[in-house]
Structures are given as structure tokens and as C-alpha cells.
Write a protein that holds these residues in place. Sequence first.
Motif, PDB file in Angstrom:
ATOM      1  N   THR A 236       3.838   5.518  -0.325  1.00  0.00           N
ATOM      2  CA  THR A 236       2.962   5.178   0.804  1.00  0.00           C
ATOM      3  C   THR A 236       1.501   5.314   0.420  1.00  0.00           C
ATOM      4  O   THR A 236       0.664   4.464   0.762  1.00  0.00           O
ATOM      5  N   TRP A 237       1.177   6.377  -0.310  1.00  0.00           N
ATOM      6  CA  TRP A 237      -0.216   6.596  -0.701  1.00  0.00           C
ATOM      7  C   TRP A 237      -0.675   5.642  -1.801  1.00  0.00           C
ATOM      8  O   TRP A 237      -1.881   5.512  -2.041  1.00  0.00           O
ATOM      9  N   LEU A 238       0.256   4.974  -2.467  1.00  0.00           N
ATOM     10  CA  LEU A 238      -0.131   3.957  -3.450  1.00  0.00           C
ATOM     11  C   LEU A 238      -0.513   2.639  -2.799  1.00  0.00           C
ATOM     12  O   LEU A 238      -1.014   1.735  -3.471  1.00  0.00           O
ATOM     13  N   SER A 239      -0.287   2.510  -1.517  1.00  0.00           N
ATOM     14  CA  SER A 239      -0.545   1.263  -0.801  1.00  0.00           C
ATOM     15  C   SER A 239      -1.743   1.412   0.129  1.00  0.00           C
ATOM     16  O   SER A 239      -1.807   2.364   0.912  1.00  0.00           O
ATOM     17  N   PRO A 240      -2.695   0.476   0.095  1.00  0.00           N
ATOM     18  CA  PRO A 240      -3.799   0.516   1.065  1.00  0.00           C
ATOM     19  C   PRO A 240      -3.314   0.442   2.503  1.00  0.00           C
ATOM     20  O   PRO A 240      -3.946   1.005   3.397  1.00  0.00           O
ATOM     21  N   LEU A 241      -2.190  -0.254   2.752  1.00  0.00           N
ATOM     22  CA  LEU A 241      -1.634  -0.281   4.098  1.00  0.00           C
ATOM     23  C   LEU A 241      -1.129   1.102   4.494  1.00  0.00           C
ATOM     24  O   LEU A 241      -1.180   1.479   5.671  1.00  0.00           O
ATOM     25  N   GLY A 242      -0.652   1.851   3.516  1.00  0.00           N
ATOM     26  CA  GLY A 242      -0.263   3.229   3.772  1.00  0.00           C
ATOM     27  C   GLY A 242      -1.461   4.100   4.096  1.00  0.00           C
ATOM     28  O   GLY A 242      -1.376   5.029   4.926  1.00  0.00           O
ATOM     29  N   TRP A 243      -2.590   3.830   3.450  1.00  0.00           N
ATOM     30  CA  TRP A 243      -3.806   4.576   3.789  1.00  0.00           C
ATOM     31  C   TRP A 243      -4.175   4.347   5.256  1.00  0.00           C
ATOM     32  O   TRP A 243      -4.569   5.283   5.958  1.00  0.00           O
ATOM     33  N   ALA A 244      -4.075   3.088   5.701  1.00  0.00           N
ATOM     34  CA  ALA A 244      -4.457   2.762   7.075  1.00  0.00           C
ATOM     35  C   ALA A 244      -3.618   3.541   8.076  1.00  0.00           C
ATOM     36  O   ALA A 244      -4.150   4.089   9.048  1.00  0.00           O
ATOM     37  N   GLU A 245      -2.308   3.605   7.854  1.00  0.00           N
ATOM     38  CA  GLU A 245      -1.469   4.333   8.804  1.00  0.00           C
ATOM     39  C   GLU A 245      -1.713   5.833   8.716  1.00  0.00           C
ATOM     40  O   GLU A 245      -1.564   6.559   9.699  1.00  0.00           O
ATOM     41  N   ASN A 246      -2.110   6.335   7.532  1.00  0.00           N
ATOM     42  CA  ASN A 246      -2.369   7.762   7.370  1.00  0.00           C
ATOM     43  C   ASN A 246      -3.728   8.195   7.909  1.00  0.00           C
ATOM     44  O   ASN A 246      -4.057   9.382   7.865  1.00  0.00           O
ATOM     45  N   VAL A 247      -4.517   7.246   8.408  1.00  0.00           N
ATOM     46  CA  VAL A 247      -5.706   7.628   9.183  1.00  0.00           C
ATOM     47  C   VAL A 247      -5.276   8.355  10.452  1.00  0.00           C
ATOM     48  O   VAL A 247      -6.008   9.196  10.991  1.00  0.00           O
ATOM     49  N   ARG A 248      -4.063   8.022  10.940  1.00  0.00           N
ATOM     50  CA  ARG A 248      -3.451   8.690  12.092  1.00  0.00           C
ATOM     51  C   ARG A 248      -4.308   8.576  13.341  1.00  0.00           C
ATOM     52  O   ARG A 248      -4.684   9.591  13.968  1.00  0.00           O
ATOM     53  N   ALA A 249      -4.611   7.362  13.715  1.00  0.00           N
ATOM     54  CA  ALA A 249      -5.359   7.128  14.948  1.00  0.00           C
ATOM     55  C   ALA A 249      -4.581   7.666  16.140  1.00  0.00           C
ATOM     56  O   ALA A 249      -3.354   7.522  16.218  1.00  0.00           O
ATOM     57  N   TYR A 250      -5.297   8.304  17.048  1.00  0.00           N
ATOM     58  CA  TYR A 250      -4.735   8.896  18.270  1.00  0.00           C
ATOM     59  C   TYR A 250      -3.792  10.065  17.984  1.00  0.00           C
ATOM     60  O   TYR A 250      -3.031  10.473  18.861  1.00  0.00           O
ATOM     61  N   ALA A 251      -3.837  10.607  16.773  1.00  0.00           N
ATOM     62  CA  ALA A 251      -2.944  11.725  16.459  1.00  0.00           C
ATOM     63  C   ALA A 251      -3.618  12.690  15.492  1.00  0.00           C
ATOM     64  O   ALA A 251      -3.085  12.996  14.430  1.00  0.00           O
ATOM     65  N   GLY A 252      -4.802  13.151  15.858  1.00  0.00           N
ATOM     66  CA  GLY A 252      -5.541  14.042  14.967  1.00  0.00           C
ATOM     67  C   GLY A 252      -6.102  13.271  13.789  1.00  0.00           C
ATOM     68  O   GLY A 252      -5.650  13.427  12.653  1.00  0.00           O
ATOM     69  N   GLU A 253      -7.082  12.426  14.045  1.00  0.00           N
ATOM     70  CA  GLU A 253      -7.586  11.462  13.065  1.00  0.00           C
ATOM     71  C   GLU A 253      -7.992  12.124  11.744  1.00  0.00           C
ATOM     72  O   GLU A 253      -8.625  13.184  11.749  1.00  0.00           O
ATOM     73  N   ARG A 254      -7.597  11.462  10.655  1.00  0.00           N
ATOM     74  CA  ARG A 254      -7.991  11.899   9.320  1.00  0.00           C
ATOM     75  C   ARG A 254      -9.132  11.004   8.835  1.00  0.00           C
ATOM     76  O   ARG A 254      -8.922   9.989   8.175  1.00  0.00           O
ATOM     77  N   TRP A 255     -10.349  11.385   9.135  1.00  0.00           N
ATOM     78  CA  TRP A 255     -11.491  10.542   8.793  1.00  0.00           C
ATOM     79  C   TRP A 255     -11.715  10.466   7.294  1.00  0.00           C
ATOM     80  O   TRP A 255     -12.283   9.486   6.793  1.00  0.00           O
ATOM     81  N   TRP A 256     -11.264  11.477   6.567  1.00  0.00           N
ATOM     82  CA  TRP A 256     -11.484  11.477   5.122  1.00  0.00           C
ATOM     83  C   TRP A 256     -10.722  10.344   4.433  1.00  0.00           C
ATOM     84  O   TRP A 256     -11.127   9.911   3.348  1.00  0.00           O
TER      85      TRP A 256
END
Length: 542
Positions: A236-256
Motif C-alpha cells: 500500500t505504501w508503495l502506491s501513491p493511491l495508497g498514500w492518498a487513503e493513508n491521509v485518513r480524511a475524517y479519521a484523525g488526519e495524517r497531514w505528514w
Amino acid sequence: MTALTMTATAGAGRRAGTGQLAGTWTLLRLALRRDRIIMPVWVIVLGGSFSSVGQSIASLYGTAAQRAELATSMNGNSSVRAMYGPVFGDSVGGLVSWRMTAFGAALAAVMSLVVVVRHTREEEETGRQEMLSSAMVGRRAPLTAALLAALVADAALGLVIVVGMAGAGAGGAGAVALASAVAGVGALFACTAAIAAQFTESARLAKGLTAAVIGAAFVLKAAGDSAADDGSSVLTWLSPLGWAENVRAYAGERWWVLLAMAGAVAVQCAVAYALAGRRDVGMSFLATRPGPARGRITTAFGLAVRLQRGALLGWTVSFAVVGLAFGGLTGGAADLVGDNEKTKEIFERMGGQSGLTDAFLASMVSVLGTVAALFIVSSVLRLYGEETAGRAEPVLAGGVGRTGWAAGHLLLAFGGAALIMTVGGLGLAAGYGHELPAVLGASLAQLPAVWLLGGVTFLLYGALPKAAAAGWGLVGLCLALGWIGPALDLPQPVMDVSPFTHLPKLPGAAAMDWAPIAVLTAAAVALIAGGLATLRRRDMLN
């Protein structure tokens, strides 16, 4: 010429030579003017779909308990995680983020690659860039203008998402994080397209390479999400689409994560700029070999095969892999929704009323069909590329007529669509492990709709060649209706705009309805005939 005039001229030449970004704003305005129709359509339709899904979820799952039940059932099934990703939050915004982040980011990436390649490699391929470069245009101005145009589109898309989510009652930091994640993936793949444009001499190949990277990113994300329910998989972390989902919008956002995405954008931009400064206009790092040709090309179809065999092979392999992946997900389809009748209704609207497993298979076959439409449109538009590049005239100057020349490419386009749908159906059946005849038949039943879109594109090319690119828009509309329409429960007249809606929902239909298949096939034949008639009567483009 006086000494003063000579000095001024030399000074202007030096400024033009050293001003690497000279003319950027003029080229940017030109790019935005050329895309003044297609870009707003992309932004409004894609951005508006987020708020529409939010309203639909709020309507279907009105209580916190219903949303929590949906999140639990979706998150507990590896099949649905592979398609949409893990559910990180059970609010309306969190469920929209789960449902739309991967697909929305992938479509934003497609929008960005089209914009960048159109204003870089396509300009060089047609010779327009060489003419512009004869003026006071810096060496890196075209690339900069193209990237800025893509960034404008991505920023506008993000703004529409934020406003739409606020209108759906799910605004705040989550909306900003969701919009930033989607727009960030678009910007990242804009830079990927810029790099691909440096390596190829063909706009078509540059688009194909970037699209392949997007497809690989989706496959990596799907594999990683299937293995882990918290987005922590290495794949998942090898994919930019995986990065997008790991931003975790509406669930404790990971801004980093957005900062990491911005870093990847900066690195790719630096690579694209470095490559752009090391080649001549019109050239590439992977130059096409002029020969010697091996074997003989004695027919127009043989020429079409020689020109498009690489693309056809790539599509065939991709459909085999995707078919296997979708087939492997089918075994868990019955567990996707548990006892949630409303979610079951969505899947049944996508694939019919004959049981959830058959509905899931039918929806996957429909996805293969709409994606195959991208192939047939691309293959038909190769005629336009050959004509505008001046390569069609030497062929037509010999013993090959326009009808024969076009027929060769059409045979490959329509036959190639049949080939990749066959391979996709075989892969789907092999991954599922059951019902080979039924699944293969369902896959082939998508062909009339695919052929119809190819026929419309060819008619546009024959009658109004500069409008032939509208075929991409038609396919995009069909993709949007097929992926998002069932979840929104759009009115049937709206869904009927897509030819795929009229096809029987196979496998699992109670009785085979041959009427829509016959009508769509006949319409495709009529469109091809009309395209050939108009092609024979018009002047060839210079």
C-alpha cells in the motif's frame, strides 16, 4: 543594420537563450484557453461526485449505528478492501473518503496526464512546439506551462471537493484533507507524465506509459489493502493511491503524508526538468528506430498491426492480470454486505438481481467493458494521429485507398477489443475457479457497447476529425455512470445514456435478451459505414 540595432538584436537573442522560463505565462494562458471546455467538465463532474456520494450515504445510512455496521462489514472483507481500501471512519465524510479516494485520485491522475502530455509531447509531435520555440520562448517554458495547467486543474478539483463536502454536511479539516489527497495524486502523476514525455517520441506512448504506472499503482494498493485492514501494508505504501487513503480524511488526519507526497512531486519535477534540458525539441531519450524493417507489410491491416502491436500486447497482459485479480475477489462477494439490505441493493443495481455473487461478477465484467472502451477509442484515434503527422499521405499515395487504410486500423481496433475482453473473461473465470462458459460469455456480451463507442469515435473522425477526441469524453461519462451511478441511484433515463446499461446483466440473468446486443451491434456497423462515407469525401488534414 546599425551597430545599435545589431546590439539590441544580440541582446534579445541572449535573453531568449538564457531565459529558461521566458514565455511561460503566455503558454499557460494558451493551454487554459485550449482546455476551457474539457477541463471544467472533468473538474465539475469528478468533484461533484464526492458530494453526491456523501448525500447518498447520508440518505441510505441515516444513523450512526447503520454507518458503523457498514464500516465493520466493509472493513472485515478483503475483497472490498482491495477495491476501495480500508474504512478509517464511520462518519458520512469518512465513508465518502473510503468510497471515493482511490477512484477519485486515479481519475485525477488521468486528467493530469492528459493535460501534461497534450501540452508537451503532443505539441512536439505535431511540430507546433518547434514553431513556438522559434520565438522568445524559454527551453523549459512549455514543460512549466503544462505542469502549471495541470496544477490549476487539480487545485480547482480540490476546491470543488471541499465546497461539495461542506454542502453535504461533511466539511471541516476532513474535507480539506480529502481534497488535498486527491489533488496531490493528480499533481504527482502530472510530473510522472512529464517524465514519460521526455522518454518517448509519441504522445500516445507517453500517455500509455503513464496510464500503465497508474494501473500498477492501483494494483499495488489493492494487493496491500487486501492483506491488511489498516493501510499498513508495504505494498500500500508503495502506491501513491495508497498514500492518498493513508491521509485518513475524517479519521484523525495524517497531514505528514501530504508532505511526503509534495516531496515526491518535487523530486519528479526536478527529474523532468533535468531531462528536458538535455534533449532537442521533438527528440526523446528512447528514440524510435527507423529500421531496418523485418518482414513484409503487404496489407493495410498488416501496417496497423505493426504500428499498434505493442499497445495491444500491453492491454492484453493488463486484462489478464486484472481479470485474475477480480476473479480472486469474487469468492468473498457473498460476505461483502452481511445482512445490510441497502448495500446489497447497490451491488444488485450494478450487476442485476440474480444473487450477490453473480451481481458482483456482472459488475466486474462491466468494469472490464468500460475500460476496454478506452482501448478501442485509443486505437481508432491512431488514424487521426497518422493523418496529422503526415504519415497517412505516403500510404494513400500508393495503391491503398482511404477505405482500405481505415479498415486495417478498424479491424485491429474492433478485433483487439474482442481479444482483450476474451482474455479478461478467461482471467476472471480462472481467478474465480468456476463457471468458465458463463463468465466468458458475459465478458463477450460487453462487446456491442464497446464497439458502439468505437463507432461513434470513428464517425467523428471521418466527419469532423478535430472533434474525434470527444470519444474520450463519452468513455469517461460511461465510466462515471457505471462506477458512481448505482451508488447514487441515478434516474434510469440518466443511466440509459451509457450503452452498457442496456446490456443483459450476465452471468445470472434469468433469460438471455438478444435484442439490445443486436441493436447495439447494428448501430456500431451503421456508425462505421457513416465514418467511411464521410472519410472518403473530405480533404485530408495538412
